[in-house]
Design a protein around this motif. Structure first.
Motif, PDB file in Angstrom:
ATOM      1  N   GLY A 180       0.791  -1.230   0.000  1.00 63.14           N
ATOM      2  CA  GLY A 180       0.000   0.000   0.000  1.00 63.14           C
ATOM      3  C   GLY A 180       0.812   1.263   0.000  1.00 63.14           C
ATOM      4  O   GLY A 180       0.294   2.348   0.297  1.00 63.14           O
ATOM      5  N   LEU A 181       2.089   1.158  -0.368  1.00 64.04           N
ATOM      6  CA  LEU A 181       2.948   2.345  -0.425  1.00 64.04           C
ATOM      7  C   LEU A 181       2.826   3.004  -1.794  1.00 64.04           C
ATOM      8  O   LEU A 181       2.605   2.332  -2.798  1.00 64.04           O
ATOM      9  N   PRO A 182       2.974   4.326  -1.878  1.00 63.96           N
ATOM     10  CA  PRO A 182       2.834   5.035  -3.165  1.00 63.96           C
ATOM     11  C   PRO A 182       3.992   4.759  -4.108  1.00 63.96           C
ATOM     12  O   PRO A 182       5.080   4.367  -3.690  1.00 63.96           O
ATOM     13  N   TYR A 183       3.737   4.987  -5.401  1.00 69.20           N
ATOM     14  CA  TYR A 183       4.768   4.831  -6.437  1.00 69.20           C
ATOM     15  C   TYR A 183       5.599   6.112  -6.541  1.00 69.20           C
ATOM     16  O   TYR A 183       5.041   7.204  -6.429  1.00 69.20           O
ATOM     17  N   PRO A 184       6.916   6.026  -6.761  1.00 64.89           N
ATOM     18  CA  PRO A 184       7.724   4.807  -6.808  1.00 64.89           C
ATOM     19  C   PRO A 184       8.042   4.290  -5.406  1.00 64.89           C
ATOM     20  O   PRO A 184       8.465   5.064  -4.535  1.00 64.89           O
TER      21      PRO A 184
END
Length: 342
Positions: A180-184
């Motif tokens: 659930g971490l944002p990209y990148p």
């Protein structure tokens, strides 16, 4: 041909960064990069959006690179560009602009293999960083590539091993997406890993022949692990995020180091130079430095030359300029290019 002061304007547009640099011989006078934020909304690079953003960014980026360098267009000796590998739409923007500019200024055009650029970034003039001597082993690790290359000369390179499926950068980014971490997500995995226990959780390592890599199975095992744990405890990720990241990163590092040790044993070469965006990972850097106790010499470029940038394209072009290795105006971009073929 004047080789005392060679001024090269280089363009890099292989993925989602638009970059332009001006080099005077091996010295970087400017290195400007415009990153594209739009892809964060989609959790990965969208090729069509990337090429459109390159069209918007390329003129101001080149203008800024020239202004910062203090060099006028009339002083330029050549125009260099990334021919491949990369996203075709993105490559076409840089290729077309470079050809037009070289034609308009009546100066040579130089095409560069993106992965050779990552390797030759080690030869950018910098007082604080040592350079490898030939031959050396190059580990190129990025979102699209994981390779071990024997580098015999500036353009004499032999591919010893590469990933058979996914690249190490993709393994980091897909893991981040699962969590659930944002990209990148790769840099965030590294950040959280520094706060966690690398042996908290165990993940299987692939058994791949020779010096080749595979990361698809690892990605699947991480997915199943997270699905199982979150079914048992819905707050598992939140409660264990640093330990998960540290364990995943440690597994990836162990896979890489195992292959590098095999490459050193196989070739007898103990100089190791890394390149590519994932070479900015602190865990990988520390692991390589720790190997120096076994007689290795490790070469790590400055952070700004690890990720995609035009300076690395410019330094590769400089050595091609010395050999008068110029491209014709009918040259085309190539989405796929071998590291040992320019």
């Amino acid at each position: 041909m004047n080789t005392n002061n060679i001024f090269i304007l280089s363009i890099e547009s292989s993925c989602d960064d638009t970059s332009a640099a001006v080099l005077q011989n091996q010295k970087v006078l400017s290195n400007i990069t415009a990153s594209q934020k739009v892809h964060q909304l989609y959790g990965g690079v969208v090729p069509e959006l990337a090429s459109r953003a390159h069209e918007q960014n390329i003129v101001p980026v080149i203008q800024q690179a020239l202004e910062q360098s203090g060099i006028t267009k009339e002083q330029l000796s050549a125009i260099a560009f990334t021919r491949g590998p990369g996203l075709m739409g993105s490559l076409l923007v840089g290729t077309s602009f470079a050809k037009s500019l070289a034609l308009g200024l009546s100066i040579p055009l130089i095409e560069v293999n993106h992965m050779q650029g990552h390797i030759l970034a080690h030869f950018i003039e910098n007082e604080k960083h040592k350079r490898p001597t030939f031959p050396f082993l190059a580990l190129t690790i990025s979102g699209g590539h994981t390779q071990i290359i024997q580098v015999n000369d500036y353009f004499s390179m032999t591919l010893l091993g590469e990933t058979q499926d996914d690249a190490v950068g993709e393994a980091f980014d897909k893991t981040a997406k699962i969590l659930g971490l944002p990209y990148p997500g790769g840099p965030l995995i590294d950040l959280y890993a520094q706060q966690g226990n690398p042996t908290a959780f165990s993940f299987p390592k692939p058994n791949v022949e020779g010096l080749n890599f595979s990361f698809s199975g690892l990605k699947t095992s991480i997915l199943y692990f997270i699905q199982k744990k979150t079914q048992e405890n819905p707050t598992f990720i939140e409660e264990n995020l640093p330990d998960i990241c540290a364990s995943v990163q440690n597994t990836i590092i162990e896979i890489i180091m195992l292959k590098l040790r095999k490459a050193v044993a196989q070739t007898g070469i103990t100089q190791i130079a890394i390149g590519g965006g994932v070479s900015a990972n602190s865990g990988i850097r520390n692991a390589l430095n720790n190997e120096e106790k076994y007689g290795w010499t490790t070469f790590i470029p400055r952070f700004e030359y690890c990720t995609d940038n035009a300076a690395m394209i410019g330094i590769a072009a400089y050595f091609k300029y010395l050999q008068k290795d110029f491209a014709s105006m009918d040259i085309t971009a190539q989405a796929r290019m071998m590291i040992d073929k320019s």
